[in-house]
Design a protein around this motif. Sequence first.
Motif, PDB file in Angstrom:
ATOM      1  N   THR A 207       0.712  -1.021  -0.085  1.00 29.82           N
ATOM      2  CA  THR A 207      -0.050  -0.133   0.113  1.00 29.82           C
ATOM      3  C   THR A 207       0.975   1.289   0.022  1.00 29.82           C
ATOM      4  O   THR A 207       0.379   2.365  -0.116  1.00 29.82           O
ATOM      5  CB  THR A 207      -0.893   0.135   1.288  1.00 29.82           C
ATOM      6  N   MET A 208       1.915   1.042   0.252  1.00 30.56           N
ATOM      7  CA  MET A 208       2.803   2.099   0.391  1.00 30.56           C
ATOM      8  C   MET A 208       4.316   1.958  -0.153  1.00 30.56           C
ATOM      9  O   MET A 208       4.814   0.985  -0.139  1.00 30.56           O
ATOM     10  CB  MET A 208       2.985   3.234   1.712  1.00 30.56           C
ATOM     11  N   ASP A 209       5.068   3.301  -0.751  1.00 25.26           N
ATOM     12  CA  ASP A 209       6.384   3.070  -1.126  1.00 25.26           C
ATOM     13  C   ASP A 209       7.250   3.563  -0.094  1.00 25.26           C
ATOM     14  O   ASP A 209       6.955   4.299   0.637  1.00 25.26           O
ATOM     15  CB  ASP A 209       6.666   4.091  -2.379  1.00 25.26           C
ATOM     16  N   ARG A 210       8.486   2.973   0.015  1.00 22.96           N
ATOM     17  CA  ARG A 210       9.535   3.408   1.137  1.00 22.96           C
ATOM     18  C   ARG A 210       9.809   4.872   0.777  1.00 22.96           C
ATOM     19  O   ARG A 210       9.851   5.943   1.663  1.00 22.96           O
ATOM     20  CB  ARG A 210      10.688   2.698   1.144  1.00 22.96           C
ATOM     21  N   ASN A 271      14.141   8.018   4.200  1.00 24.10           N
ATOM     22  CA  ASN A 271      15.412   8.778   3.727  1.00 24.10           C
ATOM     23  C   ASN A 271      16.549   7.788   3.769  1.00 24.10           C
ATOM     24  O   ASN A 271      17.618   8.226   3.421  1.00 24.10           O
ATOM     25  CB  ASN A 271      15.414  10.153   4.311  1.00 24.10           C
ATOM     26  N   GLY A 272      16.223   6.566   3.992  1.00 22.64           N
ATOM     27  CA  GLY A 272      17.209   5.725   3.869  1.00 22.64           C
ATOM     28  C   GLY A 272      18.174   5.650   5.227  1.00 22.64           C
ATOM     29  O   GLY A 272      19.256   5.105   5.106  1.00 22.64           O
ATOM     30  N   ALA A 276      14.743  -0.293   9.459  1.00 21.09           N
ATOM     31  CA  ALA A 276      13.208  -0.816   9.734  1.00 21.09           C
ATOM     32  C   ALA A 276      12.501   0.396   9.927  1.00 21.09           C
ATOM     33  O   ALA A 276      12.801   1.414  10.609  1.00 21.09           O
ATOM     34  CB  ALA A 276      13.708  -1.353  11.143  1.00 21.09           C
ATOM     35  N   ARG A 277      11.082   0.299   9.488  1.00 21.88           N
ATOM     36  CA  ARG A 277      10.364   1.192   9.877  1.00 21.88           C
ATOM     37  C   ARG A 277       9.461   1.348  11.138  1.00 21.88           C
ATOM     38  O   ARG A 277       9.114   0.253  11.510  1.00 21.88           O
ATOM     39  CB  ARG A 277       9.352   1.159   8.621  1.00 21.88           C
ATOM     40  N   GLY A 352       6.825  13.012  -0.098  1.00 21.08           N
ATOM     41  CA  GLY A 352       5.921  11.920  -0.113  1.00 21.08           C
ATOM     42  C   GLY A 352       4.569  12.145  -0.939  1.00 21.08           C
ATOM     43  O   GLY A 352       4.614  13.048  -1.801  1.00 21.08           O
ATOM     44  N   ALA A 353       3.834  11.073  -0.597  1.00 17.93           N
ATOM     45  CA  ALA A 353       2.536  11.222  -1.376  1.00 17.93           C
ATOM     46  C   ALA A 353       1.475  10.773  -0.377  1.00 17.93           C
ATOM     47  O   ALA A 353       1.652   9.999   0.414  1.00 17.93           O
ATOM     48  CB  ALA A 353       2.588  10.189  -2.539  1.00 17.93           C
TER      49      ALA A 353
END
Length: 557
Positions: A207-210, A271-272, A276-277, A352-353
């Motif tokens: 559902t989302m991009d990193r 931003n790398g 881990a998120r 972001g989006a």
Amino acid sequence: WTWLRGRAEPWFGQDQARQAAELFMENAMWKEAVTAFEWVLRVDEPSDYILASLEKTLTHTRSPHAEWVATNWRRFDSPRRRNLELQPPPFLPRLRGATALLSALEDAAEDYASRDNLLAAEAMRSDHNRLAFSLGLPGLEPGESSEHASRQLHPYNAIPYPLGRNGWGEEGLVGYEDRRVEGLWFADPRNGDVHVGRNQARADTGTMDRNAKWRDAFVLAEEWQEAGRWRLRTQLELTTSYLSGGIIIGWTRRDRFIRLRLSAGDFAYANGEDDARSASDMVHWNLDGRWTRGGGSSGAVSFSGEKTTFEVELVVDGPTVEVYIDNQPAGVFTTLDAHPIQGRVGFFTSQGAMRARLPVVQRLDREAWGGMHAQSLAPAWGGGLNPHRGGAADWRDLNGRPVTGLPLHPSGSLLLWFPDQLIGKGADASDAEKLEHYRTSLERFLGDYGADNPSQGITVVLPENIPKDTIEELSTALQGLVEPGLEFAVHTRAEPEESQWTVGGWAQPWLAFVDPAGILRRTERLKSWRTGLPQGLEDLMRQYQDHTRPGTAGASD
């Protein structure tokens, strides 16, 4: 000290056109002054001072139609202008369609009431009163259905509709143009959603991009939201691991809008910097209108667990907007000049989006006009202070909101609000004892007030059950002691519990400061044991000393 918004770039004639108009007025060049004021209205926002000057100029040029519009158009509404006496337009006989509609709405209200269709009857009264007020005509009194309808307000409001029903577009937006990628948004016709920060649907799973790219995007609904009471509701979904974006309301030009900025997600992961998120369990918000002073408000809303989709609701009433995030109250903001929020609505991102799920608008104007004198059906403008209508629940929450229905003074006003004596010695006092209590409190206050020769006038607000001759006696005894002006008014507003705290058996008055635009800036108890005015109040009185022309900038202010 300025009442203007921050400049993006100098518009030709911005503020200078006003000075030219004033110069023409000083030299009685009235036609030239009108032309200059037309220029002012194109490049500057219409302050009460500018509109009053324009009205004076139009009087000299014998332009009654234009003068009425400058005085009464609801787009020019403000707390001070709401105190002007209603006057029908000189061109009313030409408005046959409008007057016929008023008659039809009145007949419909009576017909529905006779058949016990109470909500429909009150809806027709509300529609009638809104149109009547716009035409400077009296409204209808609340009928027998008012109390019943007040318990079921929402069923008679207009039906919500998709924000993008007339399409979407893209315009300039100050602060979001340096990294603007044109067309970085798309609307999904299947479900009414609008995506911002990307121009096509995601092709990957999940559902989302990193990666949350640093680039500006802005999309604006084509429909203009008129001044009044309305609600915007949507669900915002993060489609990248971090989002910095938000909602724009009241867009009238690239540098004039109200902005709700939101940030959520994991910035370091996007931003790398981290592998881990972290859970997205909080949204930070900031609410402002780009005025040079006055700032805005900010804060954060926490969730009980991770949420990448949350509901946002904005309720606009005149010059005030209230923000709710995930059904939790967040911020409240009132325009610095107390003029109503109106214009277009949009969404933006800077990193972001996001996806705005089926954003809908619901007009709530019937809530504001249901019964001209029914407190439960006609809340105070902007949820503020009004002597006969309900607003925010307590005095602290009234700060920063408009004041209507009371006499206001050009350089700001000091309010002395005496609550109804419901308990203690005051509840059993005779009229003579109450008169003595009010006189003593006022004389003590006026002694402190006059020490610094202030420019603010005083408005004393007493309970409605005080006999008129008592008020007249007070007014006669104290007139002349306040050079900027002393006014008296009465109130029927329900008193919050805190208003009944007593000293010596008497509920003590509230002392409040209202700025020249008509916004409540400070409230506190008038303490009988303290000499001198509170320091915070004295600071406000100095800041607004002789500031008789709100809405302009320059040394003369």
